[in-house]
Write a protein that holds these residues in place. Structure first.
Motif, mmCIF file in Angstrom:
data_model
loop_
_atom_site.group_PDB
_atom_site.id
_atom_site.type_symbol
_atom_site.label_atom_id
_atom_site.label_comp_id
_atom_site.label_asym_id
_atom_site.label_seq_id
_atom_site.Cartn_x
_atom_site.Cartn_y
_atom_site.Cartn_z
ATOM 1 N N SER A 114 0.827 -1.198 0.000
ATOM 2 C CA SER A 114 0.000 0.000 0.000
ATOM 3 C C SER A 114 0.866 1.254 0.000
ATOM 4 O O SER A 114 0.600 2.207 -0.747
ATOM 5 C CB SER A 114 -0.912 -0.002 1.233
ATOM 6 O OG SER A 114 -1.673 1.187 1.300
ATOM 7 N N THR A 189 -12.552 1.725 -0.725
ATOM 8 C CA THR A 189 -11.219 1.240 -1.071
ATOM 9 C C THR A 189 -10.971 -0.137 -0.471
ATOM 10 O O THR A 189 -10.433 -1.032 -1.140
ATOM 11 C CB THR A 189 -10.147 2.224 -0.570
ATOM 12 O OG1 THR A 189 -10.352 3.508 -1.179
ATOM 13 C CG2 THR A 189 -8.751 1.731 -0.890
ATOM 14 N N GLY A 193 -11.198 -4.801 -2.183
ATOM 15 C CA GLY A 193 -10.341 -5.964 -1.999
ATOM 16 C C GLY A 193 -10.980 -7.233 -2.528
ATOM 17 O O GLY A 193 -10.291 -8.222 -2.799
ATOM 18 N N THR A 200 -8.538 -2.160 -5.140
ATOM 19 C CA THR A 200 -7.916 -1.401 -4.047
ATOM 20 C C THR A 200 -6.625 -0.751 -4.520
ATOM 21 O O THR A 200 -6.353 0.419 -4.223
ATOM 22 C CB THR A 200 -7.625 -2.326 -2.859
ATOM 23 O OG1 THR A 200 -8.860 -2.800 -2.317
ATOM 24 C CG2 THR A 200 -6.857 -1.590 -1.774
ATOM 25 N N SER A 246 -6.209 1.184 2.232
ATOM 26 C CA SER A 246 -5.694 0.377 1.129
ATOM 27 C C SER A 246 -5.052 -0.903 1.659
ATOM 28 O O SER A 246 -5.198 -1.973 1.059
ATOM 29 C CB SER A 246 -4.668 1.183 0.328
ATOM 30 O OG SER A 246 -5.251 2.359 -0.199
ATOM 31 N N GLY A 249 -7.781 -3.351 2.291
ATOM 32 C CA GLY A 249 -8.271 -3.940 1.055
ATOM 33 C C GLY A 249 -7.331 -4.996 0.505
ATOM 34 O O GLY A 249 -7.768 -6.033 -0.009
#
Length: 335
Positions: A114, A189, A193, A200, A246, A249
């Motif tokens: 991320s 977000t 996933g 994501t 993020s 996700g």
């Protein structure tokens, strides 16, 4: 109706003892937070003991057992009903202050990925603007209309006070909008996933591209101080929150993919569900704070609010958040 009292007591006593043991554990450890399964089992034992008490009251000869059950059922009722609100508060507090930072640290691969997407997106957005200033029209969403003008024009307007921020009611409304909007984006977000993390990743990249483009334009125009004073107070919390969303996700995506793990999909999802809950709830509370700061502090500029005060606040926010995410919850016992 009880046909064999002695056999009935012998059969039910283990359940009474189990309820008594559970209540003593809760009384000895007031900070203990029960899992959903433990709560269900406690409710079952309470209802069973209550039913046994009703049936036992027909036997006046068992006064001692009846008094014992009355005390047991009373204690269970108090624990389940009267302390439910306190237990819920403790559970949320533990989730945010212990499980949230612990989940952030434990999900290392998702966190690093991320953060990588965030950095790459910023670089891409910055290079896009520096190489082609006209790319700004493509990168920035329509709701960023206040950024359509040049940085010089924006700063001049803000410092002259032309960007009237309204009264306290309007600021409160704006703050609420920011909280709900950013929380909705974060949940969206994370929920992406389910696309095995691809959605994501796209959201994380795109959001950071916008930031990179804005940053490059203002810095190249010599307005870096204004940029920091504008974004740092709330961005020091909001941007890490989006990175963590993020991360959540990507954790979900990783669980769906499995990476060759010899367990079923249900088992993989069950293994990460508590981490996902902790991450998204933690993000929600961070965004509440960020929304307040953005509405009541970030939107005010010199001469109303000196830039050094806003930048200092941003640095303090980022420092405290970093310490919280890296240190908090370390004493938590693993489940």
């Amino acid at each position: 109706m009880i046909l064999d009292l002695e056999n009935f007591i012998d059969r039910e006593r283990p359940h009474w003892d189990a309820l008594d043991t559970q209540l003593k554990r809760l009384q000895d450890d007031s900070a203990k937070v029960l899992s959903f399964e433990e709560i269900q089992h406690l409710q079952y034992l309470y209802e069973r003991a209550s039913s046994d008490l009703t049936r036992m009251r027909t036997f006046s000869s068992e006064e001692h057992t009846i008094r014992y059950l009355e005390d047991l059922v009373g204690r269970a009722y108090s624990e389940i009903n009267e302390n439910r609100s306190a237990g819920l508060f403790k559970g949320i507090w533990t989730l945010i202050t212990e499980e949230f930072p612990q989940a952030f640290r434990d999900c290392r691969i998702a966190r690093r990925l991320s953060l990588t997407l965030f950095v790459v997106g910023i670089l891409f957005g910055a290079l896009s603007i520096l190489l082609d200033p006209m790319a700004k029209r493509v990168i920035l969403p329509e709701q960023f209309s206040h950024l359509a003008i040049t940085p010089e024009e924006r700063v001049a307007r803000e410092e002259k006070g032309e960007g009237n921020k309204g009264d306290i009611a309007e600021l409160a409304t704006f703050s609420t909008y920011l909280m709900t909007h950013n929380t909705r984006v974060s949940i969206y977000t994370m929920s992406l996933g389910v696309t095995w993390g691809v959605g994501t990743g796209i959201m994380a990249f795109y959001n950071s591209v916008i930031l990179g483009a804005i940053g490059a334009e203002y810095i190249s125009a010599g307005k870096a101080v204004f940029l920091l004073a504008w974004l740092l107070p709330h961005g020091s919390v909001e941007l890490p929150s989006l990175i963590i969303a993020s991360q959540a996700g990507l954790v979900l995506g990783g669980a769906l993919i499995g990476w060759g793990q010899p367990v079923t999909l249900r088992q993989r999802l069950r293994a990460v569900r508590r981490q996902l809950l902790a991450l998204i709830v933690g993000v929600g509370f961070l965004l509440i704070y960020a929304g307040l700061v953005e509405a009541f502090i970030s939107q005010f500029h010199e001469p109303v609010l000196p830039y050094w005060i806003k930048i200092t606040l941003g640095v303090v926010n980022l420092t405290l958040l970093t310490l919280f995410l890296t240190r908090a919850g370390q004493k938590k016992v693993s489940k």
